[in-house]
Enzyme design. Sequence first.
Site, PDB file in Angstrom:
ATOM      1  N   LYS A   9       1.402  -1.292   0.069  1.00 56.14           N
ATOM      2  CA  LYS A   9       0.048  -0.011  -0.189  1.00 56.14           C
ATOM      3  C   LYS A   9       1.082   0.956  -0.054  1.00 56.14           C
ATOM      4  O   LYS A   9       1.410   1.485   0.874  1.00 56.14           O
ATOM      5  CB  LYS A   9      -1.325   0.298   1.493  1.00 56.14           C
ATOM      6  N   ASP A  11      -0.353  -0.093  -4.339  1.00 52.61           N
ATOM      7  CA  ASP A  11      -2.287   0.185  -4.698  1.00 52.61           C
ATOM      8  C   ASP A  11      -2.213   1.460  -4.027  1.00 52.61           C
ATOM      9  O   ASP A  11      -1.367   1.849  -2.364  1.00 52.61           O
ATOM     10  CB  ASP A  11      -3.265  -0.704  -4.072  1.00 52.61           C
ATOM     11  N   GLU A  69      -2.306   0.514  -9.003  1.00 55.45           N
ATOM     12  CA  GLU A  69      -3.652   0.904  -9.014  1.00 55.45           C
ATOM     13  C   GLU A  69      -4.097   1.890  -8.402  1.00 55.45           C
ATOM     14  O   GLU A  69      -3.382   2.803  -7.370  1.00 55.45           O
ATOM     15  CB  GLU A  69      -4.160   0.216  -7.637  1.00 55.45           C
ATOM     16  N   ASP A 105      -9.117  -0.117 -10.143  1.00 52.52           N
ATOM     17  CA  ASP A 105      -9.760  -0.599  -9.188  1.00 52.52           C
ATOM     18  C   ASP A 105     -11.059  -0.178  -8.908  1.00 52.52           C
ATOM     19  O   ASP A 105     -11.921  -0.272  -9.905  1.00 52.52           O
ATOM     20  CB  ASP A 105      -8.848  -0.368  -8.077  1.00 52.52           C
ATOM     21  N   LYS A 149     -12.949  -6.361  -7.152  1.00 56.71           N
ATOM     22  CA  LYS A 149     -13.202  -7.310  -5.776  1.00 56.71           C
ATOM     23  C   LYS A 149     -15.136  -7.103  -5.686  1.00 56.71           C
ATOM     24  O   LYS A 149     -16.147  -6.385  -5.192  1.00 56.71           O
ATOM     25  CB  LYS A 149     -13.075  -5.951  -5.058  1.00 56.71           C
TER      26      LYS A 149
END
Length: 320
Positions: free
Chosen positions: A133, A161, A190, A213, A235
Amino acid sequence: MRSAQVYRWQIPMDAGVVLRDRRLKTRDGLYVRLCDGEREGWGEISPLPGFSQETLEEAQAALLDWVNGWLQGQSTLPEVPSVAFGVSCALAEAAGTLPEAADYRAAPLCTGDPDDLVLQLADMPGEKVAKIKVGLYEAVRDGMVVNLLLEAVPDLHLRLDANRAWTPLKAQQFAKYVNPDYRARIAFLEEPCKTRDDSRAFARETGIAIAWDESLREDDFVFAAEAGVSAVVIKPTLTGSLEKVREQVQAAHTLGLTAVISSSIESSLGLTQLARIAAWLTPQTIPGLDTLSLMQTQQVRRWPGSALPCVSDDALERLL
């Protein structure tokens, strides 16, 4: 003869789980168990705060309404994404159409001291794919950490991400600290910037591939082959029914994009179903499911190899 049970649950989270500037102290959700004659299936409904369009209360109302209709023979899926996903999983299990084979490989989520991470990643067996992240700290620091890991572990590929955290300037500050020779081993980043156009410009200017995303859930998003875009991150809890998930995977694959099935911090029951969905729809791609370690317990179904205690359905609050 049809019957159904609905359970509500709450799992304590490890300290330090922050989503969109909000600390997540517990993960709250619902399970539905559908029985049709001898067959049964389970589904998880757990909207993710700050990401799902619906609240848990809205999901609960929609689920109970749907279950009452299903018990009377109705079959139309609800429109609320998390409910549509959980219900479609339960129906697929009951019908035997959700394959049992699962992909329990997980791109590990890297946190903590970079020197410790180097040792862990160097010892990783098989294909070395990990996730970081970025955008939580200074962009320069993120760039230095990513560069350090790619330099120290030559066969490592990273998924990054940013959750749209960066301005174009901050995104460039990040890239400046990543050696151009290593950038090809960033599988994708992302949504680096707040707008898609800024993210596209970042990919063009840096040669770092990006992935969509959040964009997938916006009304104006269209699947397209674009320079610099290598993947879509799907997701299911935020997407909707299994059929919609399948359609998105197919659309991505048709365009030559990698599709990654990814967690919305589901419980162990939901994660094991996501592992089955990944093995079924994206068998060549390691899914992004390394979130169980953020929780203090498993529920109903165990994730293989996890040492966390597992709570049975008897201990859950039953709503129906």
